[in-house]
Design a protein around this motif. Structure first.
Motif, mmCIF file in Angstrom:
data_model
loop_
_atom_site.group_PDB
_atom_site.id
_atom_site.type_symbol
_atom_site.label_atom_id
_atom_site.label_comp_id
_atom_site.label_asym_id
_atom_site.label_seq_id
_atom_site.Cartn_x
_atom_site.Cartn_y
_atom_site.Cartn_z
ATOM 1 N N SER A 177 0.853 -1.195 0.000
ATOM 2 C CA SER A 177 0.000 0.000 0.000
ATOM 3 C C SER A 177 0.882 1.236 0.000
ATOM 4 N N ALA A 178 0.452 2.261 -0.722
ATOM 5 C CA ALA A 178 1.195 3.527 -0.715
ATOM 6 C C ALA A 178 0.893 4.343 0.537
ATOM 7 N N ARG B 111 13.517 6.000 -16.224
ATOM 8 C CA ARG B 111 13.117 4.591 -16.304
ATOM 9 C C ARG B 111 12.862 4.037 -14.907
ATOM 10 N N TRP B 112 11.865 3.171 -14.822
ATOM 11 C CA TRP B 112 11.557 2.591 -13.508
ATOM 12 C C TRP B 112 10.988 1.191 -13.642
ATOM 13 N N THR B 113 11.139 0.455 -12.550
ATOM 14 C CA THR B 113 10.656 -0.921 -12.406
ATOM 15 C C THR B 113 9.403 -0.918 -11.542
ATOM 16 N N PHE B 114 8.360 -1.622 -11.987
ATOM 17 C CA PHE B 114 7.235 -1.923 -11.090
ATOM 18 C C PHE B 114 7.614 -3.216 -10.379
ATOM 19 N N HIS B 115 7.734 -3.150 -9.043
ATOM 20 C CA HIS B 115 8.328 -4.266 -8.316
ATOM 21 C C HIS B 115 7.319 -5.372 -8.005
ATOM 22 N N ARG B 116 7.660 -6.197 -7.035
ATOM 23 C CA ARG B 116 6.931 -7.437 -6.801
ATOM 24 C C ARG B 116 5.497 -7.252 -6.316
ATOM 25 N N ALA B 117 5.034 -6.041 -6.182
ATOM 26 C CA ALA B 117 3.600 -5.842 -5.939
ATOM 27 C C ALA B 117 2.775 -6.590 -6.997
ATOM 28 N N ILE B 118 3.325 -6.739 -8.210
ATOM 29 C CA ILE B 118 2.583 -7.469 -9.246
ATOM 30 C C ILE B 118 2.271 -8.902 -8.803
ATOM 31 N N VAL C 290 12.526 2.240 -8.574
ATOM 32 C CA VAL C 290 11.734 1.028 -8.367
ATOM 33 C C VAL C 290 10.561 1.397 -7.470
ATOM 34 N N LEU C 291 9.344 1.035 -7.879
ATOM 35 C CA LEU C 291 8.169 1.330 -7.059
ATOM 36 C C LEU C 291 7.020 0.419 -7.464
ATOM 37 N N GLY C 292 5.942 0.472 -6.701
ATOM 38 C CA GLY C 292 4.757 -0.309 -7.036
ATOM 39 C C GLY C 292 3.769 -0.305 -5.890
ATOM 40 N N PHE C 293 2.540 0.078 -6.174
ATOM 41 C CA PHE C 293 1.524 0.177 -5.115
ATOM 42 C C PHE C 293 0.223 -0.471 -5.559
ATOM 43 N N PRO D 221 -4.004 -2.159 -9.247
ATOM 44 C CA PRO D 221 -2.922 -1.178 -9.109
ATOM 45 C C PRO D 221 -3.457 0.145 -8.576
ATOM 46 N N ASP D 222 -2.722 0.746 -7.644
ATOM 47 C CA ASP D 222 -3.096 2.059 -7.109
ATOM 48 C C ASP D 222 -2.536 3.112 -8.066
#
Length: 231
Positions: free
Chosen positions: A68-69, A120-127, A94-97, A104-105
Motif C-alpha cells: 500500500s502507498a 526509467r523505472w521498475t514496477f516491483h513485486r507488488a505485481i 523502483v516502485l509499485g503500489f 494497481p493504485d
C-alpha cells in the motif's frame, strides 16, 4: 542466447555496491531496511554509492512494508523523496503500489512517477500480489518510463511462479507486455537454464548474493558465480 542477461543485485550501502560491481553485477537496486523488505534509502546513501560505483542504480521508492502507498500525506512524502533523489542525480527507480482490492493504485503510482520526469523505472513485486496481473499490466502500460517488472511469477517465489513467468515472456510485445521481465524472489541458480531458454534476460538477487545472510555484506564471489552462470 547471445543477448547478455542483466544481473541486478540489492545493495544497502557502499560496501555492498562495490562488491556487487566487482562480481559483475550490471545494475544495483538501492534499498534500506530489508527487515521491511526494502524501503527508500537516504539521499546521502544514494550519493555515496553513486560516487563509489559506475554501474546503473535503481532506487527504491517505498515508505513502509507491504504494497500500500499509505495515506495521501504518505504519497506526498514519497513524491518529495523522489524529487530529492532526482536532485541528487538518481536516474532510475523502483516502485509499485496496490489498492486494498489488489488492483494497481494508479493515483499513487502516477503521483510518484510524475516526479521522475520520464526516468526509467521498475514496477516491483507488488505485481505478484495483484488480484489480476494482466489487468495490472494493461492499466500501467502507457505510464512514461516503465520498462521493467520485477516478479517471481507468484507471491511465494520463483519455484511456484515459473509457469506464469514462462507464459508472460511468451506474450512479450502484446499490449501490456512490452516491459522486460526481471525475475527475482526465491530465484535459484537451478532456475536459470529454463528461464534463459524461454528468452528471459533479467535477473535480480538479494539474499543469494549474501551467503552469510542479510547481516553480512554482498559477496563479490557469490555475484561472480551468478554472472558466470548467466554467461
Amino acid at each position: 542466447m547471445s543477448n547478455r542477461a542483466v544481473l541486478e543485485v540489492i545493495a544497502l550501502d557502499v560496501e555492498d555496491a562495490v562488491a556487487a560491481q566487482a562480481g559483475g553485477a550490471d545494475r544495483l537496486e538501492l534499498v534500506s531496511d530489508m527487515a521491511a523488505d526494502g524501503l527508500t534509502p537516504s539521499r546521502e546513501t544514494f550519493a555515496a554509492i553513486r560516487a563509489a560505483v559506475g554501474i546503473p542504480l535503481r532506487v527504491m521508492l517505498r515508505a513502509a512494508d507491504g504494497f500500500s502507498a499509505g495515506s495521501a500525506q504518505d504519497v506526498d512524502r514519497l513524491a518529495a523523496q523522489a524529487r530529492a533523489l532526482r536532485a541528487e542525480g538518481a536516474e532510475e527507480f523502483v516502485l509499485g503500489f496496490l489498492a486494498p482490492d489488489g488492483s494497481p493504485d494508479l493515483a499513487a503510482v502516477e503521483a510518484v512517477t510524475a516526479e521522475l520526469a520520464g526516468c526509467r523505472w521498475t514496477f516491483h513485486r507488488a505485481i505478484d500480489r495483484a488480484a489480476d496481473r494482466d489487468q495490472l499490466r494493461k492499466a500501467l502500460a502507457d505510464l512514461p518510463g516503465l520498462d521493467t517488472y520485477l516478479t517471481a511469477g507468484a507471491a511465494a517465489g520463483v519455484e511456484e511462479g515459473l509457469p506464469v513467468l514462462l507464459s508472460e515472456v511468451a506474450r512479450q510485445g502484446e499490449p501490456g507486455y512490452g516491459a522486460r521481465l526481471l525475475v527475482g524472489g526465491g530465484l535459484a541458480l537451478e532456475h536459470l537454464p529454463v528461464l534463459r531458454k524461454a528468452g528471459i534476460d533479467g535477473f535480480h538477487i538479494g539474499g543469494a548474493a549474501r551467503p552469510g545472510g542479510w547481516a553480512h555484506p554482498v559477496s563479490a564471489a557469490a555475484v561472480e558465480e551468478w554472472r558466470a552462470a548467466l554467461s
